[in-house]
Design a protein around this motif. Structure first.
Motif, short mmCIF file in Angstrom:
data_model
loop_
_atom_site.label_atom_id
_atom_site.label_comp_id
_atom_site.label_asym_id
_atom_site.label_seq_id
_atom_site.Cartn_x
_atom_site.Cartn_y
_atom_site.Cartn_z
N LYS A 1 0.82 -1.22 0.00
CA LYS A 1 0.00 0.00 0.00
C LYS A 1 0.85 1.26 0.00
CE LYS A 1 -4.34 -1.74 1.85
NZ LYS A 1 -5.37 -1.66 2.91
N ASP A 2 2.03 1.19 0.60
CA ASP A 2 2.90 2.35 0.58
C ASP A 2 3.26 2.76 -0.84
OD1 ASP A 2 2.85 2.45 3.30
OD2 ASP A 2 4.83 1.56 3.60
N ARG A 3 3.22 1.79 -1.77
CA ARG A 3 3.56 2.08 -3.17
C ARG A 3 2.57 3.06 -3.78
NH1 ARG A 3 6.65 -1.43 -6.37
NH2 ARG A 3 6.98 -0.57 -8.44
N ALA A 4 1.33 3.05 -3.29
CA ALA A 4 0.31 3.94 -3.83
C ALA A 4 0.64 5.40 -3.54
CB ALA A 4 -1.07 3.59 -3.26
N LEU A 5 1.55 5.66 -2.60
CA LEU A 5 1.93 7.03 -2.29
C LEU A 5 2.72 7.65 -3.43
CD1 LEU A 5 2.92 6.61 1.46
CD2 LEU A 5 0.74 7.42 0.52
N ASP A 6 3.39 6.82 -4.22
CA ASP A 6 4.06 7.29 -5.43
C ASP A 6 3.05 7.20 -6.56
OD1 ASP A 6 5.57 7.71 -7.73
OD2 ASP A 6 7.33 6.69 -6.93
N VAL A 7 2.28 8.26 -6.75
CA VAL A 7 1.09 8.20 -7.60
C VAL A 7 1.43 7.80 -9.02
CG1 VAL A 7 -0.80 9.54 -8.57
CG2 VAL A 7 -0.17 9.83 -6.17
N ASP A 8 2.44 8.41 -9.62
CA ASP A 8 2.76 8.12 -11.01
C ASP A 8 3.16 6.66 -11.19
OD1 ASP A 8 2.24 10.73 -11.73
OD2 ASP A 8 4.34 11.37 -11.61
N ASP A 9 3.98 6.14 -10.28
CA ASP A 9 4.42 4.75 -10.37
C ASP A 9 3.24 3.81 -10.17
OD1 ASP A 9 6.48 2.90 -10.80
OD2 ASP A 9 6.72 2.55 -8.66
N PHE A 10 2.36 4.16 -9.23
CA PHE A 10 1.19 3.33 -8.95
C PHE A 10 0.26 3.28 -10.17
CE2 PHE A 10 -3.23 3.12 -7.25
CZ PHE A 10 -3.19 1.83 -6.77
N LEU A 11 -0.04 4.43 -10.76
CA LEU A 11 -0.92 4.46 -11.92
C LEU A 11 -0.30 3.74 -13.10
CD1 LEU A 11 -2.22 8.14 -11.68
CD2 LEU A 11 -3.47 6.04 -11.09
N ASP A 12 1.02 3.85 -13.25
CA ASP A 12 1.70 3.13 -14.33
C ASP A 12 1.59 1.62 -14.12
OD1 ASP A 12 3.58 2.97 -16.65
OD2 ASP A 12 4.90 2.08 -15.14
N ALA A 13 1.68 1.17 -12.86
CA ALA A 13 1.54 -0.25 -12.57
C ALA A 13 0.15 -0.74 -12.93
CB ALA A 13 1.81 -0.51 -11.09
N LEU A 14 -0.88 0.04 -12.62
CA LEU A 14 -2.25 -0.35 -12.97
C LEU A 14 -2.42 -0.45 -14.48
CD1 LEU A 14 -4.51 1.69 -10.49
CD2 LEU A 14 -3.34 -0.51 -10.16
N ARG A 15 -1.85 0.48 -15.21
CA ARG A 15 -1.95 0.44 -16.67
C ARG A 15 -1.27 -0.80 -17.23
NH1 ARG A 15 -1.39 6.21 -16.15
NH2 ARG A 15 0.88 6.01 -16.16
N ARG A 16 -0.10 -1.15 -16.68
CA ARG A 16 0.60 -2.33 -17.16
C ARG A 16 -0.24 -3.58 -16.96
NH1 ARG A 16 5.26 -0.53 -14.44
NH2 ARG A 16 5.34 -2.41 -13.16
N VAL A 17 -0.85 -3.70 -15.80
CA VAL A 17 -1.65 -4.89 -15.51
C VAL A 17 -2.87 -4.95 -16.41
CG1 VAL A 17 -3.08 -6.02 -13.77
CG2 VAL A 17 -0.84 -5.10 -13.14
N ALA A 18 -3.57 -3.83 -16.58
CA ALA A 18 -4.76 -3.80 -17.42
C ALA A 18 -4.42 -4.14 -18.88
CB ALA A 18 -5.43 -2.44 -17.34
N ALA A 19 -3.19 -3.82 -19.29
CA ALA A 19 -2.76 -4.10 -20.66
C ALA A 19 -2.28 -5.53 -20.84
CB ALA A 19 -1.65 -3.13 -21.06
N GLY A 20 -2.30 -6.32 -19.77
CA GLY A 20 -1.91 -7.72 -19.88
C GLY A 20 -0.58 -8.06 -19.26
N GLY A 21 0.07 -7.08 -18.62
CA GLY A 21 1.38 -7.32 -18.04
C GLY A 21 1.34 -7.61 -16.55
N SER A 22 2.45 -7.37 -15.90
CA SER A 22 2.56 -7.65 -14.47
C SER A 22 3.16 -6.44 -13.77
CB SER A 22 3.43 -8.88 -14.20
OG SER A 22 4.75 -8.66 -14.68
N ALA A 23 2.94 -6.35 -12.47
CA ALA A 23 3.50 -5.27 -11.68
C ALA A 23 3.66 -5.78 -10.25
CB ALA A 23 2.59 -4.04 -11.70
N LEU A 24 4.88 -6.11 -9.89
CA LEU A 24 5.14 -6.68 -8.58
C LEU A 24 6.04 -5.76 -7.78
CD1 LEU A 24 5.80 -10.40 -9.56
CD2 LEU A 24 3.66 -9.35 -8.82
#
Length: 219
Positions: free
Chosen positions: A105-128
């Motif tokens: 959850k602390d990762r969500a504090l870095d908004v740009d990185d968090f939103l980029d992770a969501l986009r990667r997952v929605a596009a079929g990728g992974s974000a760990l």
């Protein structure tokens, strides 16, 4: 993206919804417990579900178990698990299925990185999250430690970044290397681990994590 949020903390849930809506996404459903989450996904058919690992009714791993159920019901659904602490019990199966992320959850504090992770997952990728990657790579059974032990320190850095969902170009920027050098490390990693090289970055990540996780004692 159309997103459903599963989070039992009203404050975090509403804050996350506001963040996503400010970024231009549509939050089509919110749920405070696992059964409501399953119902919301069935009703709204979102592109992505963002789910807290620990949710009512049991407040243990209800969110993670709901995520596994959603994966069986909706193979194309992007799923991102959020947690305060690393819990990898259900991660290997979900990582191996693709369209999956696991972030602290602390990762969500870095908004740009968090939103980029969501986009990667929605596009079929992974974000760990790197801590999740560390647990996945570190909890190996004795039979798999030899292959991992043969990797150089740089190769382990590259492997960890691959597992986070980074492309070769992204790894090169992160480690201040040329892309050709990264490609050489990737080829070496797959050779040492006995994996077939593919041009699809996401499939490479999933193959590595699946290979490393099959014999893990915590599975």
């Amino acid at each position: 993206m159309r997103i459903v949020i599963g989070e039992d903390s009203p404050l975090f849930r509403e804050g996350l919804a506001a963040l996503l809506e400010d970024a231009g996404h549509a939050v089509v459903g919110k749920a405070g417990d696992a059964p409501s989450l399953l119902a919301a996904v069935e009703e709204h058919e979102p592109d992505l579900a963002v789910i807290d690992v620990r949710m009512p009714p049991d407040l243990t791993d209800d969110g993670a178990r709901a995520a596994r159920e959603l994966r069986h019901r909706h193979p194309s659904l992007g799923i991102v698990l959020l947690s305060q602490h690393v819990e990898v019990r259900h991660s290997v199966e979900l990582v191996s299925s693709g369209r999956f992320g696991y972030l602290l959850k602390d990762r969500a504090l870095d908004v740009d990185d968090f939103l980029d992770a969501l986009r990667r997952v929605a596009a079929g990728g992974s974000a760990l999250d790197p801590e999740v990657v560390g647990r996945l790579l570190g909890g190996q059974a004795p039979g798999t430690s030899g292959a991992l032990g043969s990797l150089t320190p740089r190769e382990r850095e590259v492997l960890a970044l691959m597992a986070e969902g980074r492309t070769n170009a992204g790894i090169a920027r992160r480690l201040w290397l040329t892309q050709r050098t990264v490609e050489g490390h990737v080829a070496s990693i797959f050779g040492r681990l006995g994996l077939v090289v593919t041009d699809d970055d996401h499939r490479r990540v999933l193959a590595v994590l699946a290979h490393l996780g099959h014999a893990a004692p915590w599975r």
